[in-house]
Design an enzyme around this catalytic site. Structure first.
Site, PDB file in Angstrom:
ATOM      1  N   ARG A  60       0.826  -1.201   0.000  1.00  0.00           N
ATOM      2  CA  ARG A  60       0.000   0.000   0.000  1.00  0.00           C
ATOM      3  C   ARG A  60       0.868   1.262   0.000  1.00  0.00           C
ATOM      4  O   ARG A  60       2.033   1.227   0.373  1.00  0.00           O
ATOM      5  CB  ARG A  60      -0.912   0.011   1.230  1.00  0.00           C
ATOM      6  CG  ARG A  60      -2.007  -1.035   1.200  1.00  0.00           C
ATOM      7  CD  ARG A  60      -2.874  -0.950   2.450  1.00  0.00           C
ATOM      8  NE  ARG A  60      -2.116  -1.257   3.655  1.00  0.00           N
ATOM      9  CZ  ARG A  60      -1.637  -0.348   4.503  1.00  0.00           C
ATOM     10  NH1 ARG A  60      -1.843   0.934   4.288  1.00  0.00           N
ATOM     11  NH2 ARG A  60      -0.960  -0.729   5.579  1.00  0.00           N
ATOM     12  N   LYS A 200      -8.620  -2.280   0.897  1.00  0.00           N
ATOM     13  CA  LYS A 200      -8.504  -1.372   2.030  1.00  0.00           C
ATOM     14  C   LYS A 200      -9.318  -0.097   1.828  1.00  0.00           C
ATOM     15  O   LYS A 200      -9.679   0.570   2.801  1.00  0.00           O
ATOM     16  CB  LYS A 200      -7.039  -1.049   2.298  1.00  0.00           C
ATOM     17  CG  LYS A 200      -6.248  -2.230   2.855  1.00  0.00           C
ATOM     18  CD  LYS A 200      -6.866  -2.783   4.140  1.00  0.00           C
ATOM     19  CE  LYS A 200      -6.016  -3.889   4.753  1.00  0.00           C
ATOM     20  NZ  LYS A 200      -6.677  -4.500   5.943  1.00  0.00           N
ATOM     21  N   HIS A 219     -10.194  -4.135  12.582  1.00  0.00           N
ATOM     22  CA  HIS A 219      -9.131  -4.807  11.835  1.00  0.00           C
ATOM     23  C   HIS A 219      -8.742  -6.035  12.654  1.00  0.00           C
ATOM     24  O   HIS A 219      -7.801  -6.016  13.441  1.00  0.00           O
ATOM     25  CB  HIS A 219      -7.944  -3.855  11.649  1.00  0.00           C
ATOM     26  CG  HIS A 219      -6.876  -4.406  10.764  1.00  0.00           C
ATOM     27  ND1 HIS A 219      -5.551  -4.075  10.914  1.00  0.00           N
ATOM     28  CD2 HIS A 219      -6.925  -5.256   9.717  1.00  0.00           C
ATOM     29  CE1 HIS A 219      -4.833  -4.696   9.995  1.00  0.00           C
ATOM     30  NE2 HIS A 219      -5.643  -5.422   9.262  1.00  0.00           N
ATOM     31  N   SER A 239       0.289  -6.512  11.032  1.00  0.00           N
ATOM     32  CA  SER A 239       0.934  -7.498  10.163  1.00  0.00           C
ATOM     33  C   SER A 239       2.101  -8.168  10.879  1.00  0.00           C
ATOM     34  O   SER A 239       2.921  -7.509  11.518  1.00  0.00           O
ATOM     35  CB  SER A 239       1.431  -6.800   8.895  1.00  0.00           C
ATOM     36  OG  SER A 239       2.064  -7.709   8.036  1.00  0.00           O
ATOM     37  N   LYS A 243      -2.275 -12.864  13.259  1.00  0.00           N
ATOM     38  CA  LYS A 243      -3.737 -12.709  13.208  1.00  0.00           C
ATOM     39  C   LYS A 243      -4.395 -13.774  12.330  1.00  0.00           C
ATOM     40  O   LYS A 243      -5.396 -14.380  12.709  1.00  0.00           O
ATOM     41  CB  LYS A 243      -4.058 -11.297  12.698  1.00  0.00           C
ATOM     42  CG  LYS A 243      -5.512 -10.944  12.576  1.00  0.00           C
ATOM     43  CD  LYS A 243      -5.694  -9.421  12.513  1.00  0.00           C
ATOM     44  CE  LYS A 243      -4.861  -8.791  11.428  1.00  0.00           C
ATOM     45  NZ  LYS A 243      -5.341  -9.065  10.071  1.00  0.00           N
ATOM     46  N   THR A 244      -3.832 -13.995  11.139  1.00  0.00           N
ATOM     47  CA  THR A 244      -4.391 -14.995  10.229  1.00  0.00           C
ATOM     48  C   THR A 244      -4.088 -16.401  10.711  1.00  0.00           C
ATOM     49  O   THR A 244      -4.955 -17.279  10.757  1.00  0.00           O
ATOM     50  CB  THR A 244      -3.842 -14.791   8.806  1.00  0.00           C
ATOM     51  OG1 THR A 244      -4.259 -13.513   8.317  1.00  0.00           O
ATOM     52  CG2 THR A 244      -4.347 -15.869   7.865  1.00  0.00           C
ATOM     53  N   ASP A 258      -9.558 -10.878   8.563  1.00  0.00           N
ATOM     54  CA  ASP A 258      -8.967  -9.537   8.528  1.00  0.00           C
ATOM     55  C   ASP A 258      -9.886  -8.400   8.955  1.00  0.00           C
ATOM     56  O   ASP A 258      -9.443  -7.500   9.654  1.00  0.00           O
ATOM     57  CB  ASP A 258      -8.448  -9.251   7.122  1.00  0.00           C
ATOM     58  CG  ASP A 258      -7.440  -8.116   7.086  1.00  0.00           C
ATOM     59  OD1 ASP A 258      -6.635  -8.007   8.023  1.00  0.00           O
ATOM     60  OD2 ASP A 258      -7.469  -7.335   6.129  1.00  0.00           O
ATOM     61  N   ARG A 324       1.667 -12.262  -1.479  1.00  0.00           N
ATOM     62  CA  ARG A 324       0.285 -12.462  -1.043  1.00  0.00           C
ATOM     63  C   ARG A 324      -0.454 -13.483  -1.894  1.00  0.00           C
ATOM     64  O   ARG A 324      -0.127 -13.692  -3.060  1.00  0.00           O
ATOM     65  CB  ARG A 324      -0.482 -11.139  -1.135  1.00  0.00           C
ATOM     66  CG  ARG A 324       0.016 -10.042  -0.208  1.00  0.00           C
ATOM     67  CD  ARG A 324      -0.633 -10.124   1.138  1.00  0.00           C
ATOM     68  NE  ARG A 324      -0.212  -9.048   2.024  1.00  0.00           N
ATOM     69  CZ  ARG A 324      -0.763  -8.791   3.197  1.00  0.00           C
ATOM     70  NH1 ARG A 324      -1.776  -9.543   3.627  1.00  0.00           N
ATOM     71  NH2 ARG A 324      -0.332  -7.814   3.956  1.00  0.00           N
TER      72      ARG A 324
END
Length: 532
Positions: A60, A200, A219, A239, A243-244, A258, A324
């Site tokens: 990003r 996003k 988030h 990140s 989390k994932t 997410d 990704r």
């Protein structure tokens, strides 16, 4: 010339976008993949995955993101965190981008942001690249054919990577621009092919719109117990904090990885897919995510691969460490069919502490949870950026500052109210270092983290003995079945306890310095819970 299914009353011409070449409305995955290959946008990989490079932008561009400063949003946008764009500059940007688009082919996807029909956002994506249409079709929620017949977009996102902005004329910083106009209900993206800007942008919209309805946008990832959506857990984290990985528990149902909303009815996923980091992904540690990289129409971004065998190199970060994989949720066997769940029983805040001083898990009071939510702490480590020679703190408020149009306290109060109303237990989990800082200690064992999380979620952690941490003030368990007791006391894992004390005091000072910005805006109980 138009192709595909669309409400005839809401073609692009009705939105002032005219003179285009072919316009493809709501193509399905196989057709989008065909178009992307026909146009040379990438290669067909193993299992039918789509392999693509995003060029100069492999992540990003937060410094190139702007909000149009109009009277309607003047008092509600957090301008210290959101760069303003003048309304007349946006008008010029829109006119110049639409002129640039004339004669070119575009792909339109009409989609839902949000699994809850009562709170979803009807959003239209207009993309120059066919594979961007495929990407966002994975990441958002797909209407049925019947729903498309009556679809009316509430917001439109126009993404034209070949367009380069003029900073002097358009009031932006570089040739790359992401400009959001809430009054015109329009987002313009130019000068970047990184697909994450599409996803996003929708998250940013929901982060602005939902708080007005009393809904907490988050988030976070979420899961629930099999057959029991009332036993829900949410996982906040920046990140690299897990989390994932940690929410993708084969013993629980994945709601999403997410972005979620917390309404009066419970949790709902904003998305219909996952956008997982793939650097060092392995079939042993994350078999289901790994398997998606060889599934039909999965989008693989910026991964190095063998040009003959098309075998992916999961360890090669020469293009970017931000490799990704984008795929629909139904590629994960234990994913929720509905994207809906009950009110969370457990709220988990993940941090990767490279200073090596935080315990693997700590119990937070509601006020402490607000403190850590507003702080949004994790850390960079040596080697991740030029000039970084020791751990450096990263504080991203609400665990997602780049996507927060409103002041952090708006989200903090919403979360506090939800936790108080529904009685959720709150935990801080450190997936970073133990036994010393980065370079001396070692990563927290993933097996121990999973065991501690399991104990938190099944309720057994609530009844073990706890001690009060002298530096951070939260409660730390002293003994948990299946976990080495020595790991629970980070000071005892250091060879030099005095060095631990110095490092802990250093981190406390960093927390206090960062939190000073919120003190004028927060309640007394959160001030009392502040560290340092």
């Amino acid at each position: 010339m138009t192709h595909g299914r669309v409400n005839p009353a809401h073609r692009l011409e009705d939105q002032g976008i005219t003179g285009l070449g072919a316009v493809y409305y709501n193509l399905t995955e196989p057709v989008l993949l065909e178009e992307a290959l026909r146009r040379g946008e990438g290669r067909l990989g193993r299992g039918g995955a789509f392999l693509v490079s995003t060029g100069a932008h492999t992540g990003r561009s937060p410094k190139d993101k702007f909000v149009v400063r109009t009277p309607a949003v003047e008092s509600s946008v957090w301008w210290e965190n959101n760069a303003p764009m003048a309304p007349d500059a946006f008008v010029r940007l829109r006119a110049d981008m639409y002129a640039h688009m004339q004669g070119r082919d575009f792909f339109v996807q009409d989609l839902f942001g949000g699994a809850d029909p009562a709170h979803r956002l009807d959003v239209r994506l207009v993309t120059e690249l066919a594979w961007h249409g495929l990407f966002i079709r994975h990441l958002l929620r797909r209407p049925s054919r019947h729903e498309l017949d009556g679809f009316v977009p509430e917001f439109t996102i126009v993404n034209c990577p070949s367009f380069r902005a003029d900073p002097a004329r358009h009031g932006c910083r570089t040739g790359t621009v992401i400009a959001l106009d809430f009054e015109r209900r329009l987002i313009l993206i130019g000068g970047t092919a990184y697909a994450g800007e599409n996803k996003k942008s929708v998250f940013t919209l929901l982060n602005y719109l939902l708080p007005e309805r009393g809904i907490m946008p988050m988030h976070c990832s979420a899961n629930h117990a099999p057959g029991d959506p009332s036993d829900t857990a949410i996982f906040f984290g920046l990140s690299g904090t897990g989390k994932t990985t940690l929410s993708a528990d084969p013993a629980r149902v994945l709601v999403g990885d997410d972005e979620h909303g917390w309404s009066e009815r419970g949790i709902f996923n904003f998305e219909g897919g996952c956008y997982a980091k793939t650097i060092n992904l392995s079939p042993e540690a994350e078999p289901e995510i790994y398997a998606t990289t060889a599934r039909f129409a999965t989008v693989i971004e910026n991964m190095v691969y063998d040009p003959e065998t098309l075998e992916l190199d999961f360890g090669d970060d020469s293009l970017t460490a931000n490799t990704r994989s984008a795929y629909p949720l139904d590629y994960i066997s234990n994913a929720s069919d509905t994207g809906l769940a009950g009110h969370p029983r457990n709220v988990i805040m993940l941090t990767c502490d490279a200073f090596g001083v935080l315990p693997p898990i700590a119990r937070l009071t509601p006020a402490q949870a607000m403190y850590h939510f507003l702080s949004g702490f994790t850390s960079k480590v040596a080697g991740t950026e030029v000039g970084v020679t020791e751990p450096q703190p990263t504080f991203s408020t609400c665990f997602g500052a780049p996507f927060m149009p409103r002041r952090p306290e708006v989200y903090g109060r919403l979360l506090a109210d939800k936790i108080a109303l529904h009685g959720a237990a709150c935990w801080l989990v450190n997936t970073g270092w133990t036994g010393g800082a980065y370079g001396t200690g070692h990563r927290m064992p993933i097996r121990a983290t999973r065991a501690l999380l399991a104990a938190a979620l099944d309720g057994s952690l609530a009844v073990v003995p706890f001690r009060r941490d002298p530096f951070f003030g939260f409660d730390v368990p002293m003994a948990v079945h299946g976990v080495d007791p020595g790991l629970l006391d980070p000071r005892g894992t250091w060879a030099d306890p005095a060095a631990y004390d110095a490092q802990a005091r250093k981190l406390v000072r960093m927390f206090a310095a960062n939190f000073a910005q919120y003190v004028p805006h927060i309640d007394a109980d959160v001030k009392a819970a502040a560290i340092g």
